[in-house]
Motif scaffolding. Structure first.
Motif, PDB file in Angstrom:
ATOM      1  N   GLY A 108       0.833  -1.195   0.000  1.00  0.00           N
ATOM      2  CA  GLY A 108       0.000   0.000   0.000  1.00  0.00           C
ATOM      3  C   GLY A 108       0.861   1.235   0.000  1.00  0.00           C
ATOM      4  N   LEU A 109       0.470   2.221  -0.812  1.00  0.00           N
ATOM      5  CA  LEU A 109       1.167   3.504  -0.897  1.00  0.00           C
ATOM      6  C   LEU A 109       0.235   4.613  -0.444  1.00  0.00           C
ATOM      7  CD1 LEU A 109       3.506   5.356  -1.818  1.00  0.00           C
ATOM      8  CD2 LEU A 109       2.531   5.258  -4.116  1.00  0.00           C
ATOM      9  N   SER A 110       0.658   5.395   0.527  1.00  0.00           N
ATOM     10  CA  SER A 110      -0.090   6.534   1.040  1.00  0.00           C
ATOM     11  C   SER A 110      -1.436   6.067   1.602  1.00  0.00           C
ATOM     12  CB  SER A 110      -0.232   7.606  -0.037  1.00  0.00           C
ATOM     13  OG  SER A 110      -0.719   8.809   0.521  1.00  0.00           O
ATOM     14  N   TRP A 111      -2.555   6.406   0.943  1.00  0.00           N
ATOM     15  CA  TRP A 111      -3.861   5.980   1.454  1.00  0.00           C
ATOM     16  C   TRP A 111      -3.914   4.460   1.552  1.00  0.00           C
ATOM     17  CZ3 TRP A 111      -8.006   3.001  -0.121  1.00  0.00           C
ATOM     18  CH2 TRP A 111      -9.170   3.150   0.633  1.00  0.00           C
ATOM     19  N   GLY A 112      -3.322   3.768   0.605  1.00  0.00           N
ATOM     20  CA  GLY A 112      -3.286   2.307   0.633  1.00  0.00           C
ATOM     21  C   GLY A 112      -2.510   1.769   1.817  1.00  0.00           C
ATOM     22  N   ALA A 113      -1.488   2.498   2.245  1.00  0.00           N
ATOM     23  CA  ALA A 113      -0.724   2.115   3.430  1.00  0.00           C
ATOM     24  C   ALA A 113      -1.532   2.403   4.693  1.00  0.00           C
ATOM     25  CB  ALA A 113       0.609   2.845   3.462  1.00  0.00           C
ATOM     26  N   TRP A 114      -2.250   3.524   4.687  1.00  0.00           N
ATOM     27  CA  TRP A 114      -3.077   3.909   5.830  1.00  0.00           C
ATOM     28  C   TRP A 114      -4.175   2.870   6.074  1.00  0.00           C
ATOM     29  CZ3 TRP A 114      -8.340   5.459   5.717  1.00  0.00           C
ATOM     30  CH2 TRP A 114      -8.826   5.958   6.927  1.00  0.00           C
ATOM     31  N   ILE A 115      -4.781   2.359   5.018  1.00  0.00           N
ATOM     32  CA  ILE A 115      -5.882   1.416   5.125  1.00  0.00           C
ATOM     33  C   ILE A 115      -5.387  -0.039   5.204  1.00  0.00           C
ATOM     34  CG2 ILE A 115      -6.403   0.942   2.683  1.00  0.00           C
ATOM     35  CD1 ILE A 115      -9.021   2.127   5.152  1.00  0.00           C
ATOM     36  N   GLY A 116      -4.094  -0.257   5.023  1.00  0.00           N
ATOM     37  CA  GLY A 116      -3.516  -1.592   5.014  1.00  0.00           C
ATOM     38  C   GLY A 116      -3.865  -2.467   6.208  1.00  0.00           C
ATOM     39  N   PRO A 117      -3.818  -1.951   7.432  1.00  0.00           N
ATOM     40  CA  PRO A 117      -4.130  -2.802   8.581  1.00  0.00           C
ATOM     41  C   PRO A 117      -5.518  -3.446   8.510  1.00  0.00           C
ATOM     42  CG  PRO A 117      -3.062  -0.817   9.322  1.00  0.00           C
ATOM     43  CD  PRO A 117      -3.333  -0.630   7.852  1.00  0.00           C
ATOM     44  N   LEU A 118      -6.482  -2.777   7.915  1.00  0.00           N
ATOM     45  CA  LEU A 118      -7.821  -3.357   7.786  1.00  0.00           C
ATOM     46  C   LEU A 118      -7.776  -4.594   6.904  1.00  0.00           C
ATOM     47  CD1 LEU A 118      -8.249  -0.284   8.585  1.00  0.00           C
ATOM     48  CD2 LEU A 118     -10.509  -0.581   7.624  1.00  0.00           C
ATOM     49  N   ALA A 119      -7.081  -4.490   5.771  1.00  0.00           N
ATOM     50  CA  ALA A 119      -6.967  -5.632   4.860  1.00  0.00           C
ATOM     51  C   ALA A 119      -6.183  -6.766   5.514  1.00  0.00           C
ATOM     52  CB  ALA A 119      -6.291  -5.198   3.562  1.00  0.00           C
ATOM     53  N   LEU A 120      -5.107  -6.432   6.221  1.00  0.00           N
ATOM     54  CA  LEU A 120      -4.260  -7.459   6.831  1.00  0.00           C
ATOM     55  C   LEU A 120      -5.009  -8.246   7.903  1.00  0.00           C
ATOM     56  CD1 LEU A 120      -0.999  -5.365   7.041  1.00  0.00           C
ATOM     57  CD2 LEU A 120      -1.388  -7.367   5.583  1.00  0.00           C
ATOM     58  N   VAL A 121      -5.846  -7.578   8.664  1.00  0.00           N
ATOM     59  CA  VAL A 121      -6.616  -8.268   9.702  1.00  0.00           C
ATOM     60  C   VAL A 121      -7.780  -9.047   9.083  1.00  0.00           C
ATOM     61  CG1 VAL A 121      -8.120  -7.895  11.714  1.00  0.00           C
ATOM     62  CG2 VAL A 121      -5.942  -6.686  11.539  1.00  0.00           C
ATOM     63  N   ALA A 122      -8.393  -8.490   8.059  1.00  0.00           N
ATOM     64  CA  ALA A 122      -9.579  -9.111   7.459  1.00  0.00           C
ATOM     65  C   ALA A 122      -9.260 -10.309   6.574  1.00  0.00           C
ATOM     66  CB  ALA A 122     -10.363  -8.080   6.654  1.00  0.00           C
ATOM     67  N   ASP A 123      -8.084 -10.344   5.960  1.00  0.00           N
ATOM     68  CA  ASP A 123      -7.785 -11.398   4.995  1.00  0.00           C
ATOM     69  C   ASP A 123      -6.547 -12.199   5.413  1.00  0.00           C
ATOM     70  OD1 ASP A 123      -7.398 -13.057   2.826  1.00  0.00           O
ATOM     71  OD2 ASP A 123      -7.790 -11.483   1.346  1.00  0.00           O
ATOM     72  N   PRO A 124      -6.739 -13.368   6.004  1.00  0.00           N
ATOM     73  CA  PRO A 124      -5.604 -14.166   6.478  1.00  0.00           C
ATOM     74  C   PRO A 124      -4.727 -14.717   5.346  1.00  0.00           C
ATOM     75  CG  PRO A 124      -7.648 -15.395   6.707  1.00  0.00           C
ATOM     76  CD  PRO A 124      -8.027 -14.001   6.282  1.00  0.00           C
ATOM     77  N   ARG A 125      -5.160 -14.599   4.094  1.00  0.00           N
ATOM     78  CA  ARG A 125      -4.321 -15.051   2.974  1.00  0.00           C
ATOM     79  C   ARG A 125      -3.115 -14.137   2.786  1.00  0.00           C
ATOM     80  NH1 ARG A 125      -8.259 -14.892  -1.854  1.00  0.00           N
ATOM     81  NH2 ARG A 125      -8.696 -12.953  -0.750  1.00  0.00           N
ATOM     82  N   LEU A 126      -3.192 -12.909   3.281  1.00  0.00           N
ATOM     83  CA  LEU A 126      -2.076 -11.969   3.166  1.00  0.00           C
ATOM     84  C   LEU A 126      -1.015 -12.352   4.194  1.00  0.00           C
ATOM     85  CD1 LEU A 126      -4.196  -8.728   2.817  1.00  0.00           C
ATOM     86  CD2 LEU A 126      -2.919  -9.886   1.003  1.00  0.00           C
ATOM     87  N   LYS A 127       0.168 -12.687   3.717  1.00  0.00           N
ATOM     88  CA  LYS A 127       1.222 -13.236   4.580  1.00  0.00           C
ATOM     89  C   LYS A 127       2.275 -12.226   5.009  1.00  0.00           C
ATOM     90  CE  LYS A 127      -0.653 -17.247   4.122  1.00  0.00           C
ATOM     91  NZ  LYS A 127      -1.681 -17.575   5.081  1.00  0.00           N
ATOM     92  N   VAL A 128       2.369 -11.097   4.313  1.00  0.00           N
ATOM     93  CA  VAL A 128       3.412 -10.107   4.578  1.00  0.00           C
ATOM     94  C   VAL A 128       2.932  -8.782   3.991  1.00  0.00           C
ATOM     95  CG1 VAL A 128       4.682 -10.681   2.462  1.00  0.00           C
ATOM     96  CG2 VAL A 128       5.907  -9.653   4.372  1.00  0.00           C
ATOM     97  N   ALA A 129       3.463  -7.664   4.507  1.00  0.00           N
ATOM     98  CA  ALA A 129       3.026  -6.360   4.012  1.00  0.00           C
ATOM     99  C   ALA A 129       4.183  -5.387   3.869  1.00  0.00           C
ATOM    100  CB  ALA A 129       1.977  -5.759   4.944  1.00  0.00           C
TER     101      ALA A 129
END
Length: 119
Positions: free
Chosen positions: A9-30
């Motif tokens: 995630g870049l800028s806004w995508g980085a800001w919102i990243g924690p929501l995606a990381l918690v919601a989707d366990p398929r994401l292994k690294v950020a």
């Protein structure tokens, strides 16, 4: 394969990243490029509530002189709240954008370390 999915995630995508990381366990690294708290904005869904629940390894980039995500008041507290056992914060003497060669080099090394080297 879903066992090697990464979030970038870049800028806004980085800001919102924690929501995606918690919601989707398929994401292994950020990789969160220019993450921090947005000043003066109040949201029902706030990344601050998700940051402690992030368990994936996280690499975060920030500019020391970023006018949007102040290092002391926004970027550093964002990083500090991450619940990840494996996290790394790269801070450069820049504004809202980190040096692209640094981002590429460090992000690829981070992904190789946590997902394995690409074939």
């Amino acid at each position: 394969a879903t066992d090697t999915l990464a979030y970038y995630g870049l800028s806004w995508g980085a800001w919102i990243g924690p929501l995606a990381l918690v919601a989707d366990p398929r994401l292994k690294v950020a990789v969160l490029n220019q993450a921090g708290f947005l000043p003066g904005l109040v949201y029902d869904v706030n990344p601050a509530h998700y940051l402690p629940r992030v368990t994936q390894p996280v690499l975060q980039f920030n500019g020391l002189y970023d006018p949007l995500f102040s290092f002391q008041d926004s970027a550093k507290p964002f990083f500090d709240l991450l619940g990840s056992q494996s996290k790394k914060h790269i801070v450069e003497p820049t504004g809202h954008f980190a040096n692209h060669s640094t981002v590429i080099r460090e992000a690829l090394a981070w992904l190789d370390e946590h997902l394995g080297a690409a074939d």
